[in-house]
Write a protein that holds these residues in place. Structure first.
Motif, PDB file in Angstrom:
ATOM      1  N   GLY A 203       0.817  -1.212   0.000  1.00 12.16           N
ATOM      2  CA  GLY A 203       0.000   0.000   0.000  1.00 12.16           C
ATOM      3  C   GLY A 203       0.842   1.249   0.000  1.00 12.16           C
ATOM      4  N   VAL A 204       1.934   1.230   0.769  1.00  8.61           N
ATOM      5  CA  VAL A 204       2.856   2.370   0.779  1.00  8.61           C
ATOM      6  C   VAL A 204       3.455   2.566  -0.603  1.00  8.61           C
ATOM      7  CG1 VAL A 204       4.962   3.305   1.786  1.00  8.61           C
ATOM      8  CG2 VAL A 204       3.372   2.034   3.221  1.00  8.61           C
ATOM      9  N   GLY A 205       3.797   1.463  -1.264  1.00  8.88           N
ATOM     10  CA  GLY A 205       4.386   1.565  -2.601  1.00  8.88           C
ATOM     11  C   GLY A 205       3.438   2.154  -3.618  1.00  8.88           C
ATOM     12  N   LEU A 206       2.160   1.753  -3.571  1.00  8.07           N
ATOM     13  CA  LEU A 206       1.166   2.300  -4.506  1.00  8.07           C
ATOM     14  C   LEU A 206       0.971   3.798  -4.282  1.00  8.07           C
ATOM     15  CD1 LEU A 206      -1.514  -0.541  -4.400  1.00  8.07           C
ATOM     16  CD2 LEU A 206       0.082  -0.045  -6.260  1.00  8.07           C
ATOM     17  N   TYR A 207       0.858   4.189  -3.025  1.00 11.02           N
ATOM     18  CA  TYR A 207       0.641   5.609  -2.743  1.00 11.02           C
ATOM     19  C   TYR A 207       1.895   6.423  -3.049  1.00 11.02           C
ATOM     20  CZ  TYR A 207      -1.006   9.852  -0.513  1.00 11.02           C
ATOM     21  OH  TYR A 207      -1.391  11.145  -0.278  1.00 11.02           O
ATOM     22  N   ALA A 208       3.072   5.850  -2.780  1.00 10.71           N
ATOM     23  CA  ALA A 208       4.319   6.567  -3.074  1.00 10.71           C
ATOM     24  C   ALA A 208       4.437   6.861  -4.564  1.00 10.71           C
ATOM     25  CB  ALA A 208       5.518   5.752  -2.601  1.00 10.71           C
ATOM     26  N   LEU A 209       4.028   5.898  -5.400  1.00 11.41           N
ATOM     27  CA  LEU A 209       4.079   6.146  -6.843  1.00 11.41           C
ATOM     28  C   LEU A 209       3.143   7.283  -7.232  1.00 11.41           C
ATOM     29  CD1 LEU A 209       5.038   5.375  -9.684  1.00 11.41           C
ATOM     30  CD2 LEU A 209       3.128   3.766  -9.800  1.00 11.41           C
ATOM     31  N   ALA A 210       1.906   7.259  -6.707  1.00 12.46           N
ATOM     32  CA  ALA A 210       0.955   8.328  -7.020  1.00 12.46           C
ATOM     33  C   ALA A 210       1.481   9.685  -6.562  1.00 12.46           C
ATOM     34  CB  ALA A 210      -0.393   8.028  -6.362  1.00 12.46           C
ATOM     35  N   THR A 211       2.038   9.727  -5.362  1.00  7.46           N
ATOM     36  CA  THR A 211       2.566  10.989  -4.835  1.00  7.46           C
ATOM     37  C   THR A 211       3.734  11.492  -5.671  1.00  7.46           C
ATOM     38  OG1 THR A 211       1.898  10.365  -2.595  1.00  7.46           O
ATOM     39  CG2 THR A 211       3.551  12.086  -2.799  1.00  7.46           C
ATOM     40  N   ASN A 212       4.656  10.596  -5.999  1.00 12.89           N
ATOM     41  CA  ASN A 212       5.833  11.018  -6.768  1.00 12.89           C
ATOM     42  C   ASN A 212       5.453  11.528  -8.150  1.00 12.89           C
ATOM     43  OD1 ASN A 212       7.445  10.339  -4.633  1.00 12.89           O
ATOM     44  ND2 ASN A 212       8.144   8.402  -5.489  1.00 12.89           N
ATOM     45  N   LEU A 213       4.485  10.872  -8.794  1.00 14.54           N
ATOM     46  CA  LEU A 213       4.060  11.347 -10.110  1.00 14.54           C
ATOM     47  C   LEU A 213       3.355  12.696 -10.008  1.00 14.54           C
ATOM     48  CD1 LEU A 213       2.799   8.045 -11.795  1.00 14.54           C
ATOM     49  CD2 LEU A 213       4.874   9.330 -12.311  1.00 14.54           C
ATOM     50  N   SER A 214       2.516  12.880  -8.998  1.00  7.30           N
ATOM     51  CA  SER A 214       1.848  14.177  -8.839  1.00  7.30           C
ATOM     52  C   SER A 214       2.857  15.276  -8.531  1.00  7.30           C
ATOM     53  CB  SER A 214       0.784  14.103  -7.744  1.00  7.30           C
ATOM     54  OG  SER A 214       1.370  13.982  -6.460  1.00  7.30           O
ATOM     55  N   TRP A 215       3.931  14.904  -7.822  1.00  2.48           N
ATOM     56  CA  TRP A 215       4.925  15.915  -7.477  1.00  2.48           C
ATOM     57  C   TRP A 215       5.851  16.254  -8.627  1.00  2.48           C
ATOM     58  CZ3 TRP A 215       5.902  19.315  -3.594  1.00  2.48           C
ATOM     59  CH2 TRP A 215       4.952  19.315  -2.572  1.00  2.48           C
ATOM     60  N   LEU A 216       5.782  15.500  -9.710  1.00  7.73           N
ATOM     61  CA  LEU A 216       6.476  15.948 -10.916  1.00  7.73           C
ATOM     62  C   LEU A 216       5.906  17.281 -11.374  1.00  7.73           C
ATOM     63  CD1 LEU A 216       6.736  12.617 -12.952  1.00  7.73           C
ATOM     64  CD2 LEU A 216       8.553  13.785 -11.703  1.00  7.73           C
ATOM     65  N   VAL A 217       4.596  17.455 -11.208  1.00  6.45           N
ATOM     66  CA  VAL A 217       3.961  18.728 -11.550  1.00  6.45           C
ATOM     67  C   VAL A 217       4.535  19.842 -10.692  1.00  6.45           C
ATOM     68  CG1 VAL A 217       1.770  19.970 -11.632  1.00  6.45           C
ATOM     69  CG2 VAL A 217       1.860  17.553 -12.267  1.00  6.45           C
ATOM     70  N   VAL A 218       4.647  19.583  -9.391  1.00  6.17           N
ATOM     71  CA  VAL A 218       5.179  20.602  -8.483  1.00  6.17           C
ATOM     72  C   VAL A 218       6.646  20.885  -8.801  1.00  6.17           C
ATOM     73  CG1 VAL A 218       5.574  21.182  -6.055  1.00  6.17           C
ATOM     74  CG2 VAL A 218       3.554  19.868  -6.702  1.00  6.17           C
ATOM     75  N   THR A 219       7.411  19.821  -9.015  1.00  4.36           N
ATOM     76  CA  THR A 219       8.849  19.989  -9.265  1.00  4.36           C
ATOM     77  C   THR A 219       9.117  20.818 -10.508  1.00  4.36           C
ATOM     78  OG1 THR A 219       9.290  17.870  -8.211  1.00  4.36           O
ATOM     79  CG2 THR A 219      11.011  18.755  -9.647  1.00  4.36           C
ATOM     80  N   LEU A 220       8.394  20.517 -11.581  1.00  2.00           N
ATOM     81  CA  LEU A 220       8.648  21.213 -12.839  1.00  2.00           C
ATOM     82  C   LEU A 220       8.021  22.601 -12.860  1.00  2.00           C
ATOM     83  CD1 LEU A 220       9.914  21.062 -15.625  1.00  2.00           C
ATOM     84  CD2 LEU A 220       7.786  20.123 -16.484  1.00  2.00           C
ATOM     85  N   SER A 221       6.731  22.676 -12.494  1.00  2.00           N
ATOM     86  CA  SER A 221       6.038  23.957 -12.630  1.00  2.00           C
ATOM     87  C   SER A 221       6.440  24.954 -11.557  1.00  2.00           C
ATOM     88  CB  SER A 221       4.523  23.744 -12.601  1.00  2.00           C
ATOM     89  OG  SER A 221       4.117  23.153 -11.390  1.00  2.00           O
ATOM     90  N   SER A 222       7.001  24.479 -10.443  1.00  2.00           N
ATOM     91  CA  SER A 222       7.423  25.421  -9.395  1.00  2.00           C
ATOM     92  C   SER A 222       8.930  25.648  -9.413  1.00  2.00           C
ATOM     93  CB  SER A 222       6.996  24.906  -8.019  1.00  2.00           C
ATOM     94  OG  SER A 222       7.693  23.718  -7.692  1.00  2.00           O
ATOM     95  N   ALA A 223       9.582  25.303 -10.518  1.00  2.00           N
ATOM     96  CA  ALA A 223      11.027  25.514 -10.590  1.00  2.00           C
ATOM     97  C   ALA A 223      11.388  26.984 -10.352  1.00  2.00           C
ATOM     98  CB  ALA A 223      11.552  25.054 -11.945  1.00  2.00           C
ATOM     99  N   LEU A 224      10.505  27.878 -10.762  1.00  4.83           N
ATOM    100  CA  LEU A 224      10.760  29.307 -10.562  1.00  4.83           C
ATOM    101  C   LEU A 224      10.746  29.693  -9.086  1.00  4.83           C
ATOM    102  CD1 LEU A 224       8.544  30.799 -13.412  1.00  4.83           C
ATOM    103  CD2 LEU A 224      11.027  30.934 -13.259  1.00  4.83           C
ATOM    104  N   ALA A 225       9.983  28.937  -8.269  1.00  5.31           N
ATOM    105  CA  ALA A 225       9.839  29.300  -6.862  1.00  5.31           C
ATOM    106  C   ALA A 225      11.188  29.303  -6.146  1.00  5.31           C
ATOM    107  CB  ALA A 225       8.868  28.343  -6.166  1.00  5.31           C
ATOM    108  N   THR A 226      12.084  28.424  -6.544  1.00  6.35           N
ATOM    109  CA  THR A 226      13.375  28.320  -5.875  1.00  6.35           C
ATOM    110  C   THR A 226      14.221  29.569  -6.076  1.00  6.35           C
ATOM    111  OG1 THR A 226      13.331  25.929  -6.229  1.00  6.35           O
ATOM    112  CG2 THR A 226      15.448  26.913  -5.661  1.00  6.35           C
ATOM    113  N   VAL A 227      14.210  30.119  -7.287  1.00  8.29           N
ATOM    114  CA  VAL A 227      15.094  31.240  -7.594  1.00  8.29           C
ATOM    115  C   VAL A 227      14.390  32.584  -7.492  1.00  8.29           C
ATOM    116  CG1 VAL A 227      16.486  29.787  -9.100  1.00  8.29           C
ATOM    117  CG2 VAL A 227      14.626  31.100 -10.073  1.00  8.29           C
ATOM    118  N   VAL A 228      13.073  32.581  -7.388  1.00  6.81           N
ATOM    119  CA  VAL A 228      12.355  33.843  -7.436  1.00  6.81           C
ATOM    120  C   VAL A 228      12.522  34.638  -6.143  1.00  6.81           C
ATOM    121  CG1 VAL A 228      10.091  33.120  -6.521  1.00  6.81           C
ATOM    122  CG2 VAL A 228      10.213  34.857  -8.303  1.00  6.81           C
ATOM    123  N   MET A 229      12.720  33.963  -5.024  1.00  8.20           N
ATOM    124  CA  MET A 229      12.845  34.678  -3.760  1.00  8.20           C
ATOM    125  C   MET A 229      14.103  35.547  -3.699  1.00  8.20           C
ATOM    126  SD  MET A 229      14.508  34.539  -0.622  1.00  8.20           S
ATOM    127  CE  MET A 229      14.282  34.381   1.112  1.00  8.20           C
TER     128      MET A 229
END
Length: 421
Positions: free
Chosen positions: A224-250
């Motif tokens: 169950g942890v493995g199934l949820y970890a996959l879903a979380t990691n894939l959803s966080w690809l959106v955060v990782t890519l689309s929020s790349a500006l957040a790291t340098v914008v501050m």
């Protein structure tokens, strides 16, 4: 993002849901404790160095001295918590997690070094190091897999080694630019106060982002942890890519003063656009993509992934606004937004997780992400005094960027005739 997908595929195809769950359980606790005990030092040194470029050596020495006892307390805390956090996991997973736990110290020092690189606006090196770690991890995974020695244990060792190498490279870069100086007590107090005000936002963000993965191993099996970890990691690809500006914008917005507000808003628009395209694609093709790439054993990840995606897009946008509050010297205000998301996560997950399982965890996380975004937008508007229309893309600006149609031959000939007449 591509490297993250590659390593995820190797883990899923080689270790299956059980192995992926065990690896997630081992890696998550030190990562979360590193964030919780980081004391906001990354944001503090970034802000201080962006405002005073001559303070690098003193910031390095002062915060390195502060983080040594903090790392010791973090490791001891982890030792006490591990048996409870991994209650549903086998003894082998708990033993491996204990061996990996001291890497908390690496995480704390990495936050300091990367914060100094951002304060320098040394974005090329920062991005190179951010790429180097997953690249080295993916290369090691491929070699281990080809040699038939890829296991949970070898994956954990790989993570520890690559983290240490990236920390070493970052330290060499920072020391070469700023040298070593004496610790500065006054600077420590000043940046420490800023750090403590940011730490509430950091803690709230960590709890909102990772509490699900932190406590699920205490309730669900490794599969169950493995199934949820996959879903979380894939959803966080959106955060990782689309929020790349957040790291340098501050640091960039802090350096520009009030002019940084335009940068924040343009970054917000770009983040929304990228997140909507990537998240929408993942939502539509989640089923066939997971079946094709990860295998039929991970079909249970599809619905949790779709439930997580809308919140992931909004959370990426919230990251821009929260960094905008940091640039306005309002770290305490940023804490409020994350605290509300944390409250939803802390209160709802234990109630619904046992009966609702993976779907309940996904719904709670999306609600928390949405609340963080809405609150961050309200607080940023209040801090800057900007009208709500400023948060919307400028149609005239978009029209200027849109490519004009080339006139057809008939239209060209008509225009030429009119001109001649």
């Amino acid at each position: 993002m591509g490297l993250g997908l590659l390593t995820g595929i190797i883990v899923a195809r080689t270790l299956g849901p059980d192995g992926r769950g065990a690896l997630t359980a081992v890696l998550t606790v030190p990562q979360v404790l590193g964030w919780l005990f980081g004391m906001g030092c990354g944001k503090a040194v970034t802000f201080a160095l962006a405002r005073d470029p001559a303070a690098g050596g003193r910031l390095l020495a002062t915060w390195a001295l502060i983080l040594v006892p903090v790392a010791l307390v973090a490791v001891l805390t982890g030792e006490a918590l591990l048996p409870h956090l991994l209650a549903a996991q086998p003894a082998e997973t708990l033993a491996l997690a204990r061996l990996y736990l001291p890497t908390i110290a690496l995480a704390l020092m990495a936050e300091l070094m990367l914060g100094l690189l951002l304060g320098d606006q040394d974005f090329p090196v920062f991005n190179a190091l951010a790429f180097a770690q997953p690249a080295a991890t993916a290369a090691a995974y491929l070699l281990l897999w080809a040699d038939g020695r890829f296991t949970v244990e070898s994956a954990v060792v790989t993570q520890a080694v690559t983290s240490a190498l990236v920390l070493l490279a970052a330290t060499i870069r920072v020391v070469s630019r700023h040298g070593l100086a004496r610790p500065d007590a006054a600077l420590g107090r000043r940046t420490g106060w800023y750090a403590l005000r940011t730490h509430g936002e950091v803690v709230g963000g960590v709890v909102t982002q990772r509490l699900d993965l932190l406590i699920i191993p205490a309730f669900l099996s490794a599969a169950g942890v493995g199934l949820y970890a996959l879903a979380t990691n894939l959803s966080w690809l959106v955060v990782t890519l689309s929020s790349a500006l957040a790291t340098v914008v501050m640091p960039a917005a802090s350096h520009r003063g009030e002019g940084g507000r335009t940068l924040i808003l343009h970054s917000l628009h770009a983040t929304f656009a990228i997140g909507a395209v990537l998240g929408g694609g993942l939502f539509l093709f989640a089923g066939p993509a997971i079946h094709l790439v990860y295998g039929p054993d991970f079909a249970g990840s599809v619905l949790p992934l779709r439930l997580l995606l809308p919140g992931a897009v909004l959370y990426a946008a919230a990251g821009i606004l929260l960094n905008g509050l940091y640039a306005e010297n309002r770290p305490g205000t940023a804490t409020v937004a994350q605290s509300l998301g944390m409250a939803v996560t802390v209160l709802a997950l234990p109630v619904f997780l046992r009966s609702g399982g993976l779907l309940a965890a996904a719904i709670v996380s999306t609600v928390a992400y949405t609340l963080v975004f809405v609150t961050a937008a309200v607080l940023y508007r209040r801090a800057t005094g900007l009208p709500w229309r400023a948060f919307l893309p400028d149609p005239a600006r978009l029209a200027a960027l849109w490519p004009r149609r080339r006139p057809g031959r008939a239209a060209t000939e008509s225009a030429a005739t009119e001109t001649a007449g």
